[in-house]
Design a protein around this motif. Sequence first.
Motif, PDB file in Angstrom:
ATOM      1  N   PRO A  21      -7.071  -7.179  47.143  1.00 40.91           N
ATOM      2  CA  PRO A  21      -6.404  -8.253  47.882  1.00 40.91           C
ATOM      3  C   PRO A  21      -4.936  -8.379  47.484  1.00 40.91           C
ATOM      4  CG  PRO A  21      -7.792  -9.177  46.169  1.00 40.91           C
ATOM      5  CD  PRO A  21      -8.069  -7.704  46.191  1.00 40.91           C
ATOM      6  N   PRO A  22      -4.083  -8.792  48.401  1.00 42.98           N
ATOM      7  CA  PRO A  22      -2.637  -8.846  48.128  1.00 42.98           C
ATOM      8  C   PRO A  22      -2.235 -10.052  47.302  1.00 42.98           C
ATOM      9  CG  PRO A  22      -3.080  -9.636  50.338  1.00 42.98           C
ATOM     10  CD  PRO A  22      -4.405  -9.177  49.786  1.00 42.98           C
ATOM     11  N   LYS A  23      -1.166  -9.867  46.521  1.00 38.83           N
ATOM     12  CA  LYS A  23      -0.603 -10.965  45.738  1.00 38.83           C
ATOM     13  C   LYS A  23       0.670 -11.520  46.367  1.00 38.83           C
ATOM     14  CE  LYS A  23      -2.318  -9.246  41.284  1.00 38.83           C
ATOM     15  NZ  LYS A  23      -1.930  -8.793  39.920  1.00 38.83           N
ATOM     16  N   THR A  24       1.310 -10.725  47.225  1.00 43.46           N
ATOM     17  CA  THR A  24       2.565 -11.134  47.850  1.00 43.46           C
ATOM     18  C   THR A  24       2.502 -10.838  49.350  1.00 43.46           C
ATOM     19  OG1 THR A  24       3.629  -8.971  47.592  1.00 43.46           O
ATOM     20  CG2 THR A  24       3.803 -10.518  45.735  1.00 43.46           C
ATOM     21  N   GLU A  25       3.482 -11.370  50.076  1.00 43.99           N
ATOM     22  CA  GLU A  25       3.542 -11.127  51.516  1.00 43.99           C
ATOM     23  C   GLU A  25       3.739  -9.646  51.814  1.00 43.99           C
ATOM     24  OE1 GLU A  25       6.334 -12.491  55.283  1.00 43.99           O
ATOM     25  OE2 GLU A  25       6.076 -13.857  53.579  1.00 43.99           O
ATOM     26  N   LYS A  26       4.569  -8.982  51.016  1.00 47.48           N
ATOM     27  CA  LYS A  26       4.800  -7.552  51.213  1.00 47.48           C
ATOM     28  C   LYS A  26       3.525  -6.761  50.963  1.00 47.48           C
ATOM     29  CE  LYS A  26       7.135  -3.738  51.784  1.00 47.48           C
ATOM     30  NZ  LYS A  26       7.578  -3.331  53.140  1.00 47.48           N
ATOM     31  N   MET A  27       2.791  -7.132  49.918  1.00 43.44           N
ATOM     32  CA  MET A  27       1.534  -6.446  49.621  1.00 43.44           C
ATOM     33  C   MET A  27       0.504  -6.692  50.717  1.00 43.44           C
ATOM     34  SD  MET A  27       1.260  -7.148  45.522  1.00 43.44           S
ATOM     35  CE  MET A  27      -0.328  -6.326  45.322  1.00 43.44           C
ATOM     36  N   GLU A  28       0.571  -7.866  51.338  1.00 43.77           N
ATOM     37  CA  GLU A  28      -0.355  -8.150  52.436  1.00 43.77           C
ATOM     38  C   GLU A  28      -0.057  -7.247  53.627  1.00 43.77           C
ATOM     39  OE1 GLU A  28      -2.340 -11.873  54.858  1.00 43.77           O
ATOM     40  OE2 GLU A  28      -0.838 -12.253  53.309  1.00 43.77           O
ATOM     41  N   GLU A  29       1.222  -7.019  53.909  1.00 44.62           N
ATOM     42  CA  GLU A  29       1.587  -6.095  54.982  1.00 44.62           C
ATOM     43  C   GLU A  29       1.047  -4.698  54.695  1.00 44.62           C
ATOM     44  OE1 GLU A  29       5.791  -6.177  55.465  1.00 44.62           O
ATOM     45  OE2 GLU A  29       5.874  -8.291  56.042  1.00 44.62           O
ATOM     46  N   THR A  30       1.188  -4.264  53.435  1.00 38.03           N
ATOM     47  CA  THR A  30       0.711  -2.938  53.044  1.00 38.03           C
ATOM     48  C   THR A  30      -0.797  -2.846  53.203  1.00 38.03           C
ATOM     49  OG1 THR A  30       2.520  -2.654  51.463  1.00 38.03           O
ATOM     50  CG2 THR A  30       0.574  -1.282  51.138  1.00 38.03           C
ATOM     51  N   THR A 273      -8.913   3.413  47.410  1.00 41.56           N
ATOM     52  CA  THR A 273      -7.687   3.712  48.162  1.00 41.56           C
ATOM     53  C   THR A 273      -6.414   3.260  47.471  1.00 41.56           C
ATOM     54  OG1 THR A 273      -7.564   1.626  49.406  1.00 41.56           O
ATOM     55  CG2 THR A 273      -9.009   3.360  50.298  1.00 41.56           C
ATOM     56  N   LEU A 274      -6.506   2.252  46.583  1.00 41.18           N
ATOM     57  CA  LEU A 274      -5.315   1.622  46.004  1.00 41.18           C
ATOM     58  C   LEU A 274      -4.365   1.159  47.111  1.00 41.18           C
ATOM     59  CD1 LEU A 274      -4.671   4.071  43.014  1.00 41.18           C
ATOM     60  CD2 LEU A 274      -5.925   1.891  43.005  1.00 41.18           C
ATOM     61  N   ASN A 275      -4.936   0.859  48.282  1.00 37.39           N
ATOM     62  CA  ASN A 275      -4.185   0.386  49.461  1.00 37.39           C
ATOM     63  C   ASN A 275      -3.131   1.394  49.915  1.00 37.39           C
ATOM     64  OD1 ASN A 275      -5.766  -1.844  49.011  1.00 37.39           O
ATOM     65  ND2 ASN A 275      -4.085  -3.311  48.847  1.00 37.39           N
ATOM     66  N   ARG A 276      -3.436   2.677  49.738  1.00 35.55           N
ATOM     67  CA  ARG A 276      -2.509   3.747  50.152  1.00 35.55           C
ATOM     68  C   ARG A 276      -3.139   4.500  51.316  1.00 35.55           C
ATOM     69  NH1 ARG A 276       1.656   4.663  46.583  1.00 35.55           N
ATOM     70  NH2 ARG A 276       1.576   3.300  44.750  1.00 35.55           N
ATOM     71  N   ALA A 277      -2.817   4.054  52.505  1.00 35.27           N
ATOM     72  CA  ALA A 277      -3.513   4.519  53.699  1.00 35.27           C
ATOM     73  C   ALA A 277      -3.246   5.975  54.029  1.00 35.27           C
ATOM     74  CB  ALA A 277      -3.113   3.646  54.887  1.00 35.27           C
TER      75      ALA A 277
END
Length: 304
Positions: A21-30, A273-277
């Motif tokens: 889950p994201p901690k920041t707005e930028k991480m949420e976009e990612t 994935t480490l959120n790396r699409a």
Amino acid sequence: MEPKSRLVGDGEIDVSFEFFPPKTEKMEETLWHCIHRLAPLRPEFVSVTYGAGGSTRERTHTTVSRIIKETNLKPAAHLTCVDATKAEVDDVARDYWTSGVRHIVALRGDPASGVGDHYVPTPGGYANAAALVSGLKSIAPFEISVAGYPECHPESANLDADIENLKAKVDAGADRIITQFVFDGDYYLRFLERARAAGIWVPITPGVIPIHNFAQVSGFARKTGATIPAWIERRFEGLENDPKTSHLVASAVATEQVLGLVDEGVKSFHFYTLNRADLVYAICHLLGLRPAPVDSAKAKANAA
């Protein structure tokens, strides 16, 4: 085991993906780029990690709820025993069931102070993952996945004790085992053989972590006790400051890992994935997976 390479057909293997889950707005976009990029590959399910502390739990719940509302994916929410009483964990589980979550990844969890520290059960909390599985099954008929360690959990006395702990989780009601990431397929195959000999017959899905950054993933491996074979180390030599080439190598290495196990009859794989699409998508493409047609009706509804 340095595997052979070959192409598999679309539908020959099943995949699942883990996000955090994201901690920041930028991480949420990612994160949402990652989810939308990988969703057309029709994963069996996607899991969302979970840590100690209220804010982390809320981020996990928010992410899982949004996946349910905005996609056709089947989310599996992580749930741990760390820093929470049984009543608090049970409340989270009930909230998940009410919001439509039917699959939970039940984990003991690492000590809140950091991986590698000695785990001490929370007073009034679940003592371990087996107890958590039993508690969750008493709340609702969740599908439950638990963790397995092909090279032994760092805190286990030996492999026999580790398998005994794993069997306790299955006997408590676990439906699937997802392994810690493994780089040498022989470790997974030996682990599978030991588990079956111990009477563990639920599916055991190997974990795969693409090496997006060799130094970082090596650090993960040291903490979890996973061995990185010399042949993989050689592939990344001299690429410390060359991320583009490193990602190309990572795609090839992960594909070879998976295909080596496919040749041994393994059909399901869980990608950390480490959120790396893009890296994970490339690996899946090399494995023969192809995107499904977009559900235009749901896409329009989500855009509205």
